[in-house]
Design a protein around this motif. Sequence first.
Motif, mmCIF file in Angstrom:
data_model
loop_
_atom_site.group_PDB
_atom_site.id
_atom_site.type_symbol
_atom_site.label_atom_id
_atom_site.label_comp_id
_atom_site.label_asym_id
_atom_site.label_seq_id
_atom_site.Cartn_x
_atom_site.Cartn_y
_atom_site.Cartn_z
ATOM 1 N N ALA A 79 7.949 9.852 3.512
ATOM 2 C CA ALA A 79 6.648 10.128 2.891
ATOM 3 C C ALA A 79 5.510 9.594 3.747
ATOM 4 C CB ALA A 79 6.592 9.521 1.493
ATOM 5 N N GLU A 80 5.692 8.397 4.298
ATOM 6 C CA GLU A 80 4.654 7.787 5.138
ATOM 7 C C GLU A 80 4.410 8.628 6.389
ATOM 8 O OE1 GLU A 80 2.049 4.730 6.770
ATOM 9 O OE2 GLU A 80 2.650 5.390 4.774
ATOM 10 N N ARG A 81 5.443 9.215 6.926
ATOM 11 C CA ARG A 81 5.292 10.041 8.126
ATOM 12 C C ARG A 81 4.673 11.396 7.781
ATOM 13 N NH1 ARG A 81 11.062 10.284 10.717
ATOM 14 N NH2 ARG A 81 9.918 10.980 12.582
ATOM 15 N N LEU A 82 5.113 11.998 6.682
ATOM 16 C CA LEU A 82 4.624 13.324 6.301
ATOM 17 C C LEU A 82 3.147 13.314 5.946
ATOM 18 C CD1 LEU A 82 7.628 14.554 4.116
ATOM 19 C CD2 LEU A 82 6.851 15.594 6.261
ATOM 20 N N VAL A 112 20.347 12.913 4.686
ATOM 21 C CA VAL A 112 20.611 14.281 5.128
ATOM 22 C C VAL A 112 19.305 15.062 5.207
ATOM 23 C CG1 VAL A 112 21.722 16.463 4.557
ATOM 24 C CG2 VAL A 112 22.956 14.325 4.233
ATOM 25 N N GLY A 113 18.531 15.031 4.124
ATOM 26 C CA GLY A 113 17.259 15.740 4.118
ATOM 27 C C GLY A 113 16.285 15.176 5.130
ATOM 28 N N GLU A 114 16.227 13.857 5.232
ATOM 29 C CA GLU A 114 15.311 13.218 6.177
ATOM 30 C C GLU A 114 15.657 13.597 7.612
ATOM 31 O OE1 GLU A 114 14.207 8.743 7.681
ATOM 32 O OE2 GLU A 114 14.849 9.020 5.603
ATOM 33 N N ALA A 115 16.967 13.619 7.922
ATOM 34 C CA ALA A 115 17.397 13.959 9.273
ATOM 35 C C ALA A 115 17.014 15.398 9.626
ATOM 36 C CB ALA A 115 18.908 13.767 9.402
ATOM 37 N N ILE A 116 17.148 16.311 8.672
ATOM 38 C CA ILE A 116 16.804 17.705 8.930
ATOM 39 C C ILE A 116 15.300 17.860 9.145
ATOM 40 C CG2 ILE A 116 16.647 19.978 7.816
ATOM 41 C CD1 ILE A 116 19.447 19.478 6.717
ATOM 42 N N ASP A 118 0.825 -1.210 0.000
ATOM 43 C CA ASP A 118 0.000 0.000 0.000
ATOM 44 C C ASP A 118 0.856 1.255 0.000
ATOM 45 O OD1 ASP A 118 -2.474 1.432 0.142
ATOM 46 O OD2 ASP A 118 -2.075 1.796 2.249
ATOM 47 N N VAL A 119 1.893 1.284 0.839
ATOM 48 C CA VAL A 119 2.763 2.459 0.920
ATOM 49 C C VAL A 119 3.423 2.740 -0.427
ATOM 50 C CG1 VAL A 119 4.918 3.350 1.895
ATOM 51 C CG2 VAL A 119 3.225 2.303 3.384
ATOM 52 N N PHE A 120 4.010 1.717 -1.025
ATOM 53 C CA PHE A 120 4.701 1.927 -2.289
ATOM 54 C C PHE A 120 3.727 2.222 -3.423
ATOM 55 C CE2 PHE A 120 8.410 -0.021 -0.204
ATOM 56 C CZ PHE A 120 9.385 0.857 -0.643
ATOM 57 N N LEU A 134 6.097 15.225 14.055
ATOM 58 C CA LEU A 134 6.148 14.238 12.985
ATOM 59 C C LEU A 134 5.980 12.842 13.582
ATOM 60 C CD1 LEU A 134 6.598 14.153 9.903
ATOM 61 C CD2 LEU A 134 9.012 13.714 10.356
ATOM 62 N N PRO A 135 4.936 12.117 13.173
ATOM 63 C CA PRO A 135 4.719 10.772 13.730
ATOM 64 C C PRO A 135 5.907 9.856 13.436
ATOM 65 C CG PRO A 135 2.796 11.540 12.509
ATOM 66 C CD PRO A 135 3.902 12.505 12.210
ATOM 67 N N PRO A 136 6.162 8.884 14.289
ATOM 68 C CA PRO A 136 7.266 7.948 14.043
ATOM 69 C C PRO A 136 7.005 7.107 12.802
ATOM 70 C CG PRO A 136 5.910 7.179 15.851
ATOM 71 C CD PRO A 136 5.428 8.566 15.527
ATOM 72 N N GLY A 137 8.067 6.638 12.210
ATOM 73 C CA GLY A 137 7.929 5.785 11.041
ATOM 74 C C GLY A 137 7.370 4.425 11.412
#
Length: 276
Positions: A232-235, A157-161, A9-11, A170-173
Motif C-alpha cells: 500500500a505504501e508503494r502503490l 503471491v499478489g504482492e510479488a505479481i 502514519d502508514v498504519f 513501482l517505488p521501493p518499499g
Amino acid sequence: MRAKELFPDVFSRHARAYKRRQDALRRQGGLRARTLLIEGIGAGPGDQVLDLACGPGTLTLQLAELVAPDGQAVGIDLAPGMLEVAQASAPAGLPVRFELMDIEDLRFPDASFDAATCAHGLQFCADLDRALGQARRVLRSEARFGATVPLDRSSSVGEAIVSRIAGDRLPPGPETPDRDRTRAIVSDANAFRLHVEMAGFRNVRVQRVRESHRWENPAELIDMASSWWVLAERLEQLSQPDREALLTLARQTLEAQYGAGPIESHSTSSLLFADV
C-alpha cells in the motif's frame, strides 16, 4: 527511516483497509495463530488484559468479551488511525478501552494485568528487549504472555505479481534498518525464546503455525495484498490512473496463472506463550 517515524502514519492511513483485510481473514478461518493465541492466553471473567500493538482492535474486542462483565481489555497502539477504527468497532457496554502508547514505554504501574497479548506486532519494535521487559513489568505473578509473529505473509503471491508487473515504475518499499535485529530474533524460534526468557519470563514455548487462506477470485487476493502496508505504501506513490491500471493487470496476470478462483495461499507464524 526509523520504525517509529514510519509506522504510526502508514498504519493510520491504511487502518480501515487493514481492518477489512483482518475481517476477511477471520471470516474464512485464516487467522489460526491469532485464534490459538486467544484460546491459549487463558483470559476469563474479571481479568485485566493488555493487548499490545492492538491495531484495529480485532483481538482486543475478543478479549473484552472473555473478561466481561467485571474485567477489562486495554488495547494500545502508536497509530492514532488504528485506535480510531478500533474504538468505532467497540460495542456499547463492552469493557474495553484503547490508548495511544508505545509498547517500549508502557505507562502502567507494575503488576497491572493478568495477561498480555501481542498479535503480529513485536516485529515492528526497534528495541525488542525493552518491549518484552515492559510487558513483563506490567504483568502480575502467575500471569501469562502470548504473542504471534509472521514468518511469511499470505499476501506475498499478489504482492510479488504486482511488483513484477510494475518493475521500475513501482517505488521501493520503505526501509527501517533499526528493527533488523528484532526481525532476525523473532524469525528464529530459539533466539526468540531466549530473549523472552531474558526479559524475566519462564516456561517459554514457541511453535510454528501454518495457516491457509482461501480467496474467491484473483480480484479479492490482489485487493487484500494491496491493502497490506508494504505494498500500500508503494502503490500510493503512483497516480490514481497508474495504480488502477497496474492492479487491473495484476488481476489478469493472476487469473492467467491460477485460474478464475478460488485461489488458496499459505502463511506461517510463530506462536509463543510464556508465564510470569
